[in-house]
Write a protein that holds these residues in place. Structure first.
Motif, PDB file in Angstrom:
ATOM      1  N   TYR A  35     -97.152 -15.007  56.563  1.00  0.00           N
ATOM      2  CA  TYR A  35     -96.388 -16.015  55.832  1.00  0.00           C
ATOM      3  C   TYR A  35     -96.919 -16.107  54.410  1.00  0.00           C
ATOM      4  O   TYR A  35     -98.082 -15.837  54.150  1.00  0.00           O
ATOM      5  CB  TYR A  35     -96.531 -17.400  56.470  1.00  0.00           C
ATOM      6  N   ARG A  97     -96.140 -17.515  74.485  1.00  0.00           N
ATOM      7  CA  ARG A  97     -95.004 -18.229  73.898  1.00  0.00           C
ATOM      8  C   ARG A  97     -94.758 -19.557  74.605  1.00  0.00           C
ATOM      9  O   ARG A  97     -94.149 -20.448  74.043  1.00  0.00           O
ATOM     10  CB  ARG A  97     -93.743 -17.375  73.969  1.00  0.00           C
TER      11      ARG A  97
ATOM     12  N   ARG B  31     -85.213 -21.893  71.043  1.00  0.00           N
ATOM     13  CA  ARG B  31     -86.171 -21.811  72.133  1.00  0.00           C
ATOM     14  C   ARG B  31     -87.152 -22.977  72.090  1.00  0.00           C
ATOM     15  O   ARG B  31     -87.427 -23.595  73.110  1.00  0.00           O
ATOM     16  CB  ARG B  31     -86.930 -20.482  72.063  1.00  0.00           C
ATOM     17  N   LEU B  34     -91.730 -26.749  66.818  1.00  0.00           N
ATOM     18  CA  LEU B  34     -93.165 -27.033  66.727  1.00  0.00           C
ATOM     19  C   LEU B  34     -93.463 -27.885  65.499  1.00  0.00           C
ATOM     20  O   LEU B  34     -92.822 -27.741  64.457  1.00  0.00           O
ATOM     21  CB  LEU B  34     -93.962 -25.730  66.631  1.00  0.00           C
ATOM     22  N   PHE B  45    -101.967 -27.122  64.810  1.00  0.00           N
ATOM     23  CA  PHE B  45    -100.900 -27.393  65.765  1.00  0.00           C
ATOM     24  C   PHE B  45    -100.927 -28.834  66.246  1.00  0.00           C
ATOM     25  O   PHE B  45    -101.989 -29.381  66.564  1.00  0.00           O
ATOM     26  CB  PHE B  45    -101.078 -26.436  66.949  1.00  0.00           C
ATOM     27  N   MET B  48     -95.427 -28.924  70.641  1.00  0.00           N
ATOM     28  CA  MET B  48     -94.291 -28.039  70.855  1.00  0.00           C
ATOM     29  C   MET B  48     -93.285 -28.749  71.743  1.00  0.00           C
ATOM     30  O   MET B  48     -93.671 -29.326  72.763  1.00  0.00           O
ATOM     31  CB  MET B  48     -94.708 -26.720  71.503  1.00  0.00           C
ATOM     32  N   GLU B  92     -88.254 -21.932  66.679  1.00  0.00           N
ATOM     33  CA  GLU B  92     -88.335 -20.585  67.217  1.00  0.00           C
ATOM     34  C   GLU B  92     -87.051 -20.227  67.945  1.00  0.00           C
ATOM     35  O   GLU B  92     -86.781 -20.759  69.021  1.00  0.00           O
ATOM     36  CB  GLU B  92     -89.494 -20.466  68.201  1.00  0.00           C
ATOM     37  N   PRO B  93     -86.264 -19.319  67.379  1.00  0.00           N
ATOM     38  CA  PRO B  93     -85.130 -18.787  68.127  1.00  0.00           C
ATOM     39  C   PRO B  93     -85.551 -17.614  69.010  1.00  0.00           C
ATOM     40  O   PRO B  93     -85.005 -17.408  70.071  1.00  0.00           O
ATOM     41  CB  PRO B  93     -84.159 -18.329  67.032  1.00  0.00           C
ATOM     42  N   ASP B  94     -86.545 -16.893  68.551  1.00  0.00           N
ATOM     43  CA  ASP B  94     -87.040 -15.747  69.302  1.00  0.00           C
ATOM     44  C   ASP B  94     -88.515 -15.645  68.956  1.00  0.00           C
ATOM     45  O   ASP B  94     -89.141 -16.677  68.802  1.00  0.00           O
ATOM     46  CB  ASP B  94     -86.271 -14.488  68.912  1.00  0.00           C
ATOM     47  N   TYR B  95     -89.078 -14.488  68.780  1.00  0.00           N
ATOM     48  CA  TYR B  95     -90.471 -14.408  68.358  1.00  0.00           C
ATOM     49  C   TYR B  95     -90.651 -14.883  66.925  1.00  0.00           C
ATOM     50  O   TYR B  95     -91.741 -15.261  66.519  1.00  0.00           O
ATOM     51  CB  TYR B  95     -90.973 -12.967  68.476  1.00  0.00           C
ATOM     52  N   LYS B  96     -89.570 -14.871  66.175  1.00  0.00           N
ATOM     53  CA  LYS B  96     -89.614 -15.282  64.777  1.00  0.00           C
ATOM     54  C   LYS B  96     -89.740 -16.791  64.694  1.00  0.00           C
ATOM     55  O   LYS B  96     -88.965 -17.509  65.314  1.00  0.00           O
ATOM     56  CB  LYS B  96     -88.310 -14.811  64.130  1.00  0.00           C
ATOM     57  N   LEU B  97     -90.709 -17.288  63.952  1.00  0.00           N
ATOM     58  CA  LEU B  97     -90.918 -18.723  63.776  1.00  0.00           C
ATOM     59  C   LEU B  97     -90.633 -19.079  62.324  1.00  0.00           C
ATOM     60  O   LEU B  97     -91.331 -18.624  61.427  1.00  0.00           O
ATOM     61  CB  LEU B  97     -92.366 -19.089  64.118  1.00  0.00           C
ATOM     62  N   SER B  98     -89.632 -19.923  62.103  1.00  0.00           N
ATOM     63  CA  SER B  98     -89.237 -20.299  60.741  1.00  0.00           C
ATOM     64  C   SER B  98     -89.646 -21.735  60.477  1.00  0.00           C
ATOM     65  O   SER B  98     -89.342 -22.637  61.257  1.00  0.00           O
ATOM     66  CB  SER B  98     -87.724 -20.152  60.572  1.00  0.00           C
ATOM     67  N   PHE B  99     -90.299 -21.950  59.318  1.00  0.00           N
ATOM     68  CA  PHE B  99     -90.788 -23.267  58.949  1.00  0.00           C
ATOM     69  C   PHE B  99     -89.864 -23.937  57.938  1.00  0.00           C
ATOM     70  O   PHE B  99     -89.209 -23.274  57.128  1.00  0.00           O
ATOM     71  CB  PHE B  99     -92.180 -23.159  58.316  1.00  0.00           C
ATOM     72  N   GLY B 100     -89.878 -25.271  57.963  1.00  0.00           N
ATOM     73  CA  GLY B 100     -89.251 -26.046  56.907  1.00  0.00           C
ATOM     74  C   GLY B 100     -90.183 -26.165  55.714  1.00  0.00           C
ATOM     75  O   GLY B 100     -91.316 -25.669  55.749  1.00  0.00           O
TER      76      GLY B 100
END
Lengths: 113, 109
Positions: A35, A97, B31, B34, B45, B48, B92-100
């Motif tokens: 990132y 996960r 999915r 977090l 963390f 979740m 998380e839609p998949d392994y990809k984790l997107s942050f705001g």
């Protein structure tokens, strides 16, 4: 237990120079991430590797390449650095996960002049 | 394209106040969501949330997922100066984790 280790922690480059950010994790995690963080923009995903042998583009992959060298190591390369790549870079890994938790490195501050 | 929007971008409160942070998202194949707290260095963390676990609580922090509204809130009660940080939401839609972009919370004594 070191967790996620990134090197270098600080780097100053001139426009056009190349460099590689190294990341290693000792938690036997499958997934690894790179990132970048810029003020007011949160964390933006550059590339990720869901498992050893695979890599995929994130939101901002242009100007970067990655290598998942083995299960432990995931490197990020800037082939021709640009001032727009001045940022703080974080490597992260995740094992399960179901728990969701990403473990982050301490970050690498990169300045491109 | 996946989208994660946090609001407000920043706020200032006094010790003892209650804070509510918002995170809305648009992703395919949701999915999990977090929450992370970031002080000076790397994010740490918090929670979740998934379809099977839509509410979490830890001490003064709690979070709820609203799958119908595609959003989540993070509440902090009885705030302390140590709660000053950037709070990040990731989806998380998949392994990809997107942050705001995060919400910067400043708690004044």
């Amino acid at each position: 237990n070191a967790g996620v280790t990134q090197t270098p922690k600080f780097q100053v480059l001139k426009t056009g120079q190349s460099m590689t950010l190294q990341c290693a994790q000792d938690m036997n995690h499958n997934s690894m991430y790179w990132y970048r963080q810029d003020p007011g923009m949160g964390l933006r995903l550059i590339y990720y590797s869901a498992s050893e042998g695979t890599t995929d583009k994130g939101e901002v992959p242009n100007g970067y390449n990655v290598s998942r060298l083995n299960k432990r190591e995931f490197s990020l390369r800037l082939e021709s650095a640009a001032p727009s790549q001045t940022s703080v870079y974080f490597c992260a890994s995740r094992g399960d996960r179901r728990t969701g938790e990403l473990f982050f490195g301490e970050g690498s501050r990169l300045t491109v002049l | 394209e996946d989208k994660v929007v946090q609001s407000p971008l920043s706020l200032v409160v006094h010790e003892g106040d209650t804070v509510t942070l918002n995170c809305s998202y648009e992703v395919t194949n949701f999915r999990s969501l977090l929450w992370y707290k970031q002080e000076k260095k790397a994010p740490t963390f918090l929670f979740m949330l998934t379809s099977s676990g839509i509410e979490k609580k830890s001490g003064r922090l709690s979070s709820i997922l609203d799958k119908k509204e595609l959003s989540s809130i993070l509440n902090i009660t009885a705030t302390q100066t140590g709660d000053s940080a950037i709070y990040l939401c990731a989806v998380e839609p998949d392994y990809k984790l997107s942050f705001g972009a995060g919400t910067t919370v400043t708690v004044r004594a």
